[in-house]
Design a protein around this motif. Sequence first.
Motif, PDB file in Angstrom:
ATOM      1  N   ARG A  28       0.828  -1.202   0.000  1.00 37.13           N
ATOM      2  CA  ARG A  28       0.000   0.000   0.000  1.00 37.13           C
ATOM      3  C   ARG A  28       0.865   1.257   0.000  1.00 37.13           C
ATOM      4  O   ARG A  28       2.052   1.228   0.314  1.00 37.13           O
ATOM      5  N   PHE A  77      -5.800   6.207   2.693  1.00 34.16           N
ATOM      6  CA  PHE A  77      -5.796   6.754   1.332  1.00 34.16           C
ATOM      7  C   PHE A  77      -7.212   7.132   0.906  1.00 34.16           C
ATOM      8  O   PHE A  77      -7.405   8.174   0.256  1.00 34.16           O
ATOM      9  N   GLU A 108      -4.990   1.862  -5.316  1.00 38.12           N
ATOM     10  CA  GLU A 108      -5.591   2.586  -4.192  1.00 38.12           C
ATOM     11  C   GLU A 108      -6.952   3.172  -4.566  1.00 38.12           C
ATOM     12  O   GLU A 108      -7.886   3.168  -3.750  1.00 38.12           O
TER      13      GLU A 108
END
Length: 283
Positions: A28, A77, A108
Amino acid sequence: MLDLPLRTAPLVFFDFETTGLYPYRGDRVCEVALLRMRDGAEDLRYTTLIDPERPLSERSFQVNQISAEELNGAPRFAEVAGMLREQWAGPVLVAHNALFDSEFLRSELLRAGLPPFDMPVLDTLAIARRLYPRRSSHSLRALALTLGADPPSHRAMDDVLALRVVFGAMTEHLAEAGVTTLGGLLRYARGFIPGENAPDVAPLIHTALGEGRMLRVRYSSRALPEPTERVIRPIELFRQGNTLFLQAYCYFRHDLRAFVANKLEVLELTDDVPPTPDDWAET
């Protein structure tokens, strides 16, 4: 917009720090930075740590030195994704090794339930390899040291600031090669000379590139001479020597691949993402 001079074109320089190298294995984004330029002047600067909802790999920590304590309390995010899309609306994105950052951005946004970005992306790594073919290294650090920028530190905003200076120096050298507009640079980065006609490929490839969609294709390679059916997400066409390639994310290999364009048998457009193998699932 493609006819705009490089010195005044709207640009967003951006960089991610990440927990690892592979978004399809669950890595991530853990830091984001961007700097927006309009009419040759900076009009926005933004950076934040991001809660990646997973630990950093040891290798990533050794590179960026972002600790778990620093990430405690940072936004996820999904909480900043909408704001980022608004700040990126209109300009062209600029990143070094843009395929890496673009794949994390796609992943994302998908997690956040948002559509993929549809703005053009300039990759300064691809540009530098073509512009400075005799240099032994085209890393951002090597370019910064030779083009007058402070060396990057592998923190997102430091890398963005170095990237802006590097890009500015490169545009002066690009002008000497006859590349002075945004459209000309987008083509130059893909290996095409100014004024060259658009590549002659299957129409569905152009559709997939323009709409950010996936393709179901059949392809054979030296490793797999028997044609295999696979789903790919086209990223860009580029030329290397006399050969035209399609850079794409391959869901058969779960990696970025460069396909010889005239060996691709395009079957159909598709919006169905193939499942990730169980042994690559996020843990």
